[in-house]
Design an enzyme around this catalytic site. Structure first.
Site, mmCIF file in Angstrom:
data_model
loop_
_atom_site.group_PDB
_atom_site.id
_atom_site.type_symbol
_atom_site.label_atom_id
_atom_site.label_comp_id
_atom_site.label_asym_id
_atom_site.label_seq_id
_atom_site.Cartn_x
_atom_site.Cartn_y
_atom_site.Cartn_z
ATOM 1 N N SER A 1 0.465 -1.188 -0.061
ATOM 2 C CA SER A 1 -0.036 -0.164 -0.118
ATOM 3 C C SER A 1 1.066 1.379 -0.134
ATOM 4 O O SER A 1 1.679 1.151 0.569
ATOM 5 C CB SER A 1 -0.785 -0.071 1.552
ATOM 6 O OG SER A 1 -2.233 1.105 1.569
ATOM 7 N N CYS B 1 -7.239 0.785 12.505
ATOM 8 C CA CYS B 1 -8.972 0.292 11.793
ATOM 9 C C CYS B 1 -8.725 0.203 13.000
ATOM 10 O O CYS B 1 -10.256 -0.317 13.352
ATOM 11 C CB CYS B 1 -8.444 -0.756 11.099
ATOM 12 S SG CYS B 1 -7.406 -0.399 9.576
HETATM 13 N N1 PLP Z 1 -2.095 -4.797 6.438
HETATM 14 C C1 PLP Z 1 -1.587 -4.371 7.205
HETATM 15 C C2 PLP Z 1 -0.613 -4.912 8.060
HETATM 16 C C3 PLP Z 1 -1.640 -3.387 7.220
HETATM 17 O O1 PLP Z 1 -1.082 -2.339 9.360
HETATM 18 C C4 PLP Z 1 -2.864 -1.827 6.990
HETATM 19 C C5 PLP Z 1 -2.693 -1.162 7.122
HETATM 20 O O2 PLP Z 1 -2.619 -0.253 9.044
HETATM 21 C C6 PLP Z 1 -3.186 -2.772 6.038
HETATM 22 C C7 PLP Z 1 -2.721 -4.069 5.538
HETATM 23 C C8 PLP Z 1 -4.615 -1.808 5.320
HETATM 24 O O3 PLP Z 1 -3.935 -1.360 3.600
HETATM 25 P P1 PLP Z 1 -4.874 -0.076 3.453
HETATM 26 O O4 PLP Z 1 -5.180 1.130 4.520
HETATM 27 O O5 PLP Z 1 -4.516 0.150 2.669
HETATM 28 O O6 PLP Z 1 -6.015 -0.681 3.269
#
Ligand code: PLP
Length: 424
Positions: free
Chosen positions: A198, A351
C-alpha cells in the site's frame, strides 16, 4: 507543535511524490483506456510506473503487478481468489496477529463454512512454526500471513514459510503492507505467490496499492467490470495514485538496505536474528538512523518508566516501530492527553481505534486484557528527529506519573495487573 509518531497508521505524502502526481491531477487527466493520443500518453506513463516498480521489487516481469485500492483490497483479492479457484479446499491458514483486513475476512469466511486456522505466536511475538507444519495438508486453499506486524513490528520468517509451502505445493499470500520500504525485498528470490502492499505507509497517497501475483500462480479477479489490469482488476485506473505509488517506492529505497545474498536456511536465520535488516546497501545509513532513534526512545522510556516493557523486542523487527506496555495507565486516556501535549501516537492498529477492544496482537502474545489496554505504539519515519525523541522522553514519563496517580496506583506492580513474563 505537533510530533507525529503514528507512521504505521499512515505517513505524510513526500513532496516529491506530490510533485510527480500533480500533472495527473490537471493536464494529464485522460483515461488510459481511451484510444486517442492523450489516453495513449497516460497509458504509457502508467506502464512505465509499473515497470519501475517491478524493477524495484525484483519481480520477474511487470505483469506480476496489479494495481488495487490498497492493502485491504489486495488482501481480500488474494484470499478470495484462492477460494474461488479451489472450491473443494476448505482450510485457510493465517496467524493470530493479522491486520483486521485479513482477520475480519477470515472470521467472515469461517461463518461461511471455511475452517480457519490462526497460527499462534510466542510471548515474544514469534511465529509458531510447529503449529503451521501440523496444520498443513491437501485441504489447505491458501496460507496468508503478514511479513511485519503493524502493532509490534515483529517480522515473520517469510522465506522459510515460502520454501515449506512451495515444497508442498500450497499457495502463499503475504501481507507486506508494513514491510515494504522498511526491509529488503526481492520477490524473484522468494517463494511467494501473492504479496500485498500500500502506498500510504511509505509516504505515498492513500487509496492506492498493489497486489503482486507471481507468474504461473493461479489467479481470479475479485472486482469485475472493465478489462483494466489485463482483466485482473476492473475499474478506471487511479492514475495519479499509481504514479505516486511508484515514486514513493523509489524514494523508500533510499531508506531500505539492499537484500543480503540469499543462499540457504542460515540466511533466513539471520533475518530472524535481525541482522539482515542492517546489512549493507544504499539505504543502510538512513535506515540505521531510524532504528537508532527507535532504540533510543524505547531504551530510555523503559529506563524512566517503572515496570514498563517493550513488546517483541527479542525478535527481529522493522526498524521504525516500538510497542511499550505501561502497567497502570489506560492507553486511550493516555493518548488523548499525549496529543494535547503535541504528540500523536497510537494504541495499535488505526483500524481498531475507537473499538475500545484491547489489541488482539498483544492478547495473542499472552497479555491480559488490562495489560493489552495499557500498551502504546510509537512508529517513526524518516522525518523523525532526535529533538522529537528527546521531547517524547521528557513528556511521556511525566504523563505516566500523573495518570498513575490519578488512577490511584501508587505502589506498583500490584498483583492485580497480572504481569506474567510477557514481551521479551
Ligand atoms: N495490512 C497491514 C499490516 C496494515 O498495517 C494495513 C493498514 O494499516 C493494511 C493491511 C491495510 O492497508 P490499507 O490501509 O491500504 O487498506
Amino acid at each position: 507543535m505537533k510530533i507525529y509518531f503514528d507512521n504505521n497508521a499512515t505517513t505524510p505524502v513526500d513532496p516529491q511524490v506530490k510533485e510527480a502526481m500533480d500533472p495527473f491531477l490537471s493536464g494529464l487527466f485522460a483515461n488510459p483506456s481511451s484510444p486517442y493520443e492523450s489516453g495513449g500518453q497516460v497509458r504509457r506513463l502508467v506502464e512505465q510506473a509499473r515497470c519501475h516498480m517491478a524493477q524495484l521489487l525484483g519481480t520477474r516481469s511487470e505483469r506480476e503487478i496489479i494495481f488495487t485500492s490498497g492493502g485491504t483490497e489486495s488482501n481480500n483479492t488474494a484470499i478470495r481468489s484462492a477460494l474461488k479457484l479451489f472450491p473443494h479446499k476448505k482450510k485457510i491458514i493465517t496467524s493470530a496477529v493479522e491486520h483486521s483486513s485479513v482477520k475480519n475476512l477470515c472470521e467472515h469466511l469461517s461463518k461461511e463454512g471455511y475452517h480457519v486456522v490462526s497460527v499462534g505466536v510466542s510471548k515474544a511475538g514469534s511465529f509458531n512454526w510447529n503449529q503451521l507444519i501440523e496444520s498443513l495438508g491437501d485441504d489447505v486453499a491458501i496460507v496468508s500471513v503478514m511479513w511485519a506486524n503493524n502493532e509490534t513490528g515483529v517480522l515473520f520468517p517469510i522465506q522459510d514459510i515460502g520454501r515449506e509451502l512451495k515444497r508442498r505445493n500450497i499457495l502463499f499470500h503475504v501481507d507486506a503492507v508494513q514491510a515494504i520500504g522498511k526491509i529488503p525485498i526481492h520477490l524473484n528470490k522468494m517463494e511467494i505467490d501473492y504479496l500485498s502492499f500500500s502506498a500510504h505507509k511509505i509516504h505515498g497517497p492513500k487509496g492506492i496499492g498493489a497486489l503482486y501475483v507471481r507468474e504461473g500462480s493461479p489467479f481470479q479477479a475479485f472486482i469485475l467490470g472493465g478489462r483494466q489490469e489485463r482483466d485482473r482488476r476492473a475499474g478506471t485506473e487511479n492514475v495519479a495514485g499509481i504514479i505516486g505509488l511508484a515514486k514513493a517506492l523509489e524514494l523508500s529505497q533510499d531508506f531500505t538496505p539492499s537484500p543480503p545474498p540469499l543462499k540457504g536456511r542460515e540466511d533466513s536465520a539471520k533475518v530472524r536474528g535481525g541482522s539482515a535488516i542492517l546489512l549493507g546497501g544504499k539505504g543502510e545509513g538512513k535506515i540505521n538512523q531510524i532504528s537508532i532513534l527507535r532504540n533510543k526512545l524505547e531504551e530510555e522510556l523503559v529506563a524512566r518508566v517503572d515496570v514498563s516493557f517493550i513488546n517483541g523486542k527479542a525478535e527481529a523487527r522493522i526498524p521504525n516501530t516500538t510497542n511499550i506496555t505501561i502497567p497502570g495507565i489506560e492507553a486511550e486516556t493516555f493518548l488523548i492527553r499525549l496529543s494535547q501535549l503535541g504528540i500523536e501516537a497510537s494504541s495499535g492498529s488505526a483500524c481498531l481505534t475507537g473499538a475500545l477492544e484491547p489489541s488482539h496482537v498483544l492478547m495473542a502474545m499472552g497479555h491480559s486484557r488490562e495489560l493489552a489496554s495499557s500498551s502504546l505504539r510509537f512508529s517513526l519515519s524518516r522525518l523523525t528527529t532526535t529533538e522529537q525523541i528527546d521531547y517524547a522522553l521528557e513528556v511521556v514519563p511525566k504523563l505516566v506519573c500523573e495518570l498513575r496517580k490519578l488512577n490511584e496506583v501508587e505502589n506498583f506492580p500490584p498483583p492485580l495487573w497480572g504481569r506474567t513474563k510477557v514481551g521479551g
